[in-house]
Write a protein that holds these residues in place. Sequence first.
Motif: not given
Length: 357
Positions: A145-148, A167-179
């Motif tokens: 489990r990963v808490a953002l 910490e999410f900044k700006g107009a978007e919340r962006k993450v990058y996934l492999k798997g």
Amino acid sequence: MKNYAAYLLEDFAGDDDFRDWVHGDRRKEDFWRNFLKQYPEKAEVMQRAEQIIRASHVAEEALRGIEIRREVDRFLETANQAHRSDTSRFHLRRWLAAAAVLLVTLLAGWQLFLRDKNVISKNNNTLLTAPRLVQTANDTEAPIRVALADGSVVVLSPKSSIGYPSEFKGAERKVYLKGEAVFSVTRSSRPFMVCTGDMVTKVLGTRFVVRAFEQDKKISVQVQSGKVSVYSTKQVASANVRERSGVILTANQAAIFEKEQNLVSKTLVANPVPITKDSKVANHEYDEVSLPVILRELEKGYGIAIQFDEESFRKCRITANLSNETLFEKLDLLCKTVSASYEIVDGQITIAGPGCH
């Protein structure tokens, strides 16, 4: 016995048991869950400690644990030689513990910055600007489990990794996934975006599963609740046109992205589940009930559009017990009863047959 109730940020970040739990040790899951229930005021400091630990855990090109330990030991020995007074020993020990945690974080964090100041998409060699991402890799045999920072939760499957800002900044919340990962996204006015190579999944707040292993020819997105949009970053330069070229998914729908063809198509998940607690969907006996009535109940219960000629099937009367079957098993039984067939087209179910006269 450790007095976790009195722990500060540096105490949690340096505690071996807490670090093991953060890195996926399931044996410690119950203890820390119960601790949070008993001391909810510790949730914030534990989350910050978790972010420090994950930021210092770099799978590749990182300082080895023994090297970091040697640096910390050398630092502690030097400090001890300079402060041998018994009267200051207690305060010195606390200061040294805090300094040791800081040293570990700085050493690992510097390599993290050098490594992850840009995330590279291997499919098209496009640079995705994402400075100072926290990288979490699941090298265990069970999901972790990963808490953002925004309250969203990611359940990361084995052999998978995710990059996200502390910490999410700006107009978007962006993450990058492999798997593969299951996302439970906290609703916000800022869209949440999961980037997987050339495909982007965009939501405001929902629960969904993304599977995007590099060796697979396909990327899939399965929606459990809410609504998401899925599109390819290769299609056009304009963001507005790009999203219109993708697909919109709701509960029990799925998107398949063909990497070689750069094509996104919509279908249904392998095993749709009811989106309502209505007992008519999960457990119901039908006695001479019109087929369109049953199909509309299934459509409402599963949130999936069912297309059919209502006039042709109006006189079809069904007597059946649909208690334990899956959605597709129910459709198989109903269609067999009236000599009809069904197929999945663009995330919907289409039923065709001669009807009843």
